[in-house]
Write a protein that holds these residues in place. Structure first.
Motif, PDB file in Angstrom:
ATOM      1  N   LEU A   1      25.750  55.104  67.410  1.00  0.00           N
ATOM      2  CA  LEU A   1      25.955  53.657  67.263  1.00  0.00           C
ATOM      3  C   LEU A   1      26.480  53.255  65.898  1.00  0.00           C
ATOM      4  CD1 LEU A   1      22.766  52.566  69.197  1.00  0.00           C
ATOM      5  CD2 LEU A   1      25.124  52.645  70.031  1.00  0.00           C
TER       6      LEU A   1
ATOM      7  N   CYS B   1      30.865  50.015  72.684  1.00  0.00           N
ATOM      8  CA  CYS B   1      29.958  49.040  73.314  1.00  0.00           C
ATOM      9  C   CYS B   1      30.701  47.749  73.624  1.00  0.00           C
ATOM     10  CB  CYS B   1      28.765  48.753  72.399  1.00  0.00           C
ATOM     11  SG  CYS B   1      27.584  50.109  72.226  1.00  0.00           S
TER      12      CYS B   1
ATOM     13  N   ARG C   1      19.074  51.818  66.998  1.00  0.00           N
ATOM     14  CA  ARG C   1      19.178  51.808  68.469  1.00  0.00           C
ATOM     15  C   ARG C   1      18.443  50.629  69.074  1.00  0.00           C
ATOM     16  NH1 ARG C   1      15.968  56.988  68.469  1.00  0.00           N
ATOM     17  NH2 ARG C   1      13.849  56.385  69.014  1.00  0.00           N
TER      18      ARG C   1
ATOM     19  N   VAL D   1      21.999  52.623  75.322  1.00  0.00           N
ATOM     20  CA  VAL D   1      22.563  53.068  74.050  1.00  0.00           C
ATOM     21  C   VAL D   1      21.567  54.039  73.437  1.00  0.00           C
ATOM     22  CG1 VAL D   1      23.968  51.029  73.592  1.00  0.00           C
ATOM     23  CG2 VAL D   1      21.610  51.085  72.788  1.00  0.00           C
TER      24      VAL D   1
ATOM     25  N   THR E   1      17.270  51.488  75.783  1.00  0.00           N
ATOM     26  CA  THR E   1      17.377  52.660  74.925  1.00  0.00           C
ATOM     27  C   THR E   1      16.171  53.543  75.214  1.00  0.00           C
ATOM     28  OG1 THR E   1      17.807  53.446  72.680  1.00  0.00           O
ATOM     29  CG2 THR E   1      16.201  51.644  72.911  1.00  0.00           C
TER      30      THR E   1
ATOM     31  N   ASP F   1      20.839  56.355  69.666  1.00  0.00           N
ATOM     32  CA  ASP F   1      21.124  56.831  68.317  1.00  0.00           C
ATOM     33  C   ASP F   1      19.836  57.428  67.784  1.00  0.00           C
ATOM     34  OD1 ASP F   1      23.482  56.182  66.096  1.00  0.00           O
ATOM     35  OD2 ASP F   1      21.507  56.513  65.200  1.00  0.00           O
TER      36      ASP F   1
ATOM     37  N   GLY G   1      30.930  53.816  67.826  1.00  0.00           N
ATOM     38  CA  GLY G   1      30.015  53.549  68.939  1.00  0.00           C
ATOM     39  C   GLY G   1      29.957  52.074  69.274  1.00  0.00           C
ATOM     40  N   LEU G   2      29.946  51.237  68.257  1.00  0.00           N
ATOM     41  CA  LEU G   2      29.920  49.790  68.481  1.00  0.00           C
ATOM     42  C   LEU G   2      31.228  49.300  69.082  1.00  0.00           C
ATOM     43  CD1 LEU G   2      28.024  48.606  65.291  1.00  0.00           C
ATOM     44  CD2 LEU G   2      27.129  49.032  67.591  1.00  0.00           C
TER      45      LEU G   2
ATOM     46  N   ILE H   1      20.668  47.435  68.434  1.00  0.00           N
ATOM     47  CA  ILE H   1      21.867  47.386  69.278  1.00  0.00           C
ATOM     48  C   ILE H   1      21.494  47.173  70.744  1.00  0.00           C
ATOM     49  CG2 ILE H   1      23.918  48.672  70.013  1.00  0.00           C
ATOM     50  CD1 ILE H   1      23.912  47.609  67.059  1.00  0.00           C
TER      51      ILE H   1
END
Length: 82
Positions: free
Chosen positions: A9, A17, A39, A31, A50, A33, A13-14, A42
Motif C-alpha cells: 500500500l 486501489c 493497512r 488490501v 484487511t 500491507d 498500491g494506492l 487504507i
C-alpha cells in the motif's frame, strides 16, 4: 463483479486501489500491507477489508484478482503463496 485484493500500500498500491474503484466490473474487497497502521487506514478509506496475515486473505475463495504492489524483492514470496 470481480473481487480484488491489493498487496502493498505504498504509492503504486494506492494508485491501483484508486484504479480498481473506477472500474465498474471490479470491487476492491481486501488490501494488505505488513504495516498494521497503514493497512487499517487504507481499508477504512476504501471501505474494504484487511487481515493480520496475508494467508488469511488467501482462504477467501471469491477473490479472483490479486495485484502485487509490494516492493519488488517481495513479489516472489507473494506469487508463491498464490
Amino acid at each position: 463483479m470481480i473481487k480484488t485484493c491489493v498487496i502493498g500500500l505504498s504509492k503504486i498500491g494506492l494508485i491501483h486501489c484508486e484504479s480498481l474503484k473506477k472500474i465498474h466490473q471490479t470491487k476492491l474487497s481486501y488490501v494488505f500491507d505488513k504495516n498494521l497502521l497503514l493497512r487499517n487506514k487504507i481499508a477504512k478509506k476504501y471501505k474494504c477489508c484487511t487481515a493480520k496475515k496475508f494467508e488469511d486473505i488467501l482462504k477467501i475463495e471469491d477473490i479472483k484478482l490479486f495485484i502485487i504492489a509490494s516492493p519488488t524483492n517481495t513479489h516472489e514470496y507473494y506469487i508463491n503463496k498464490l
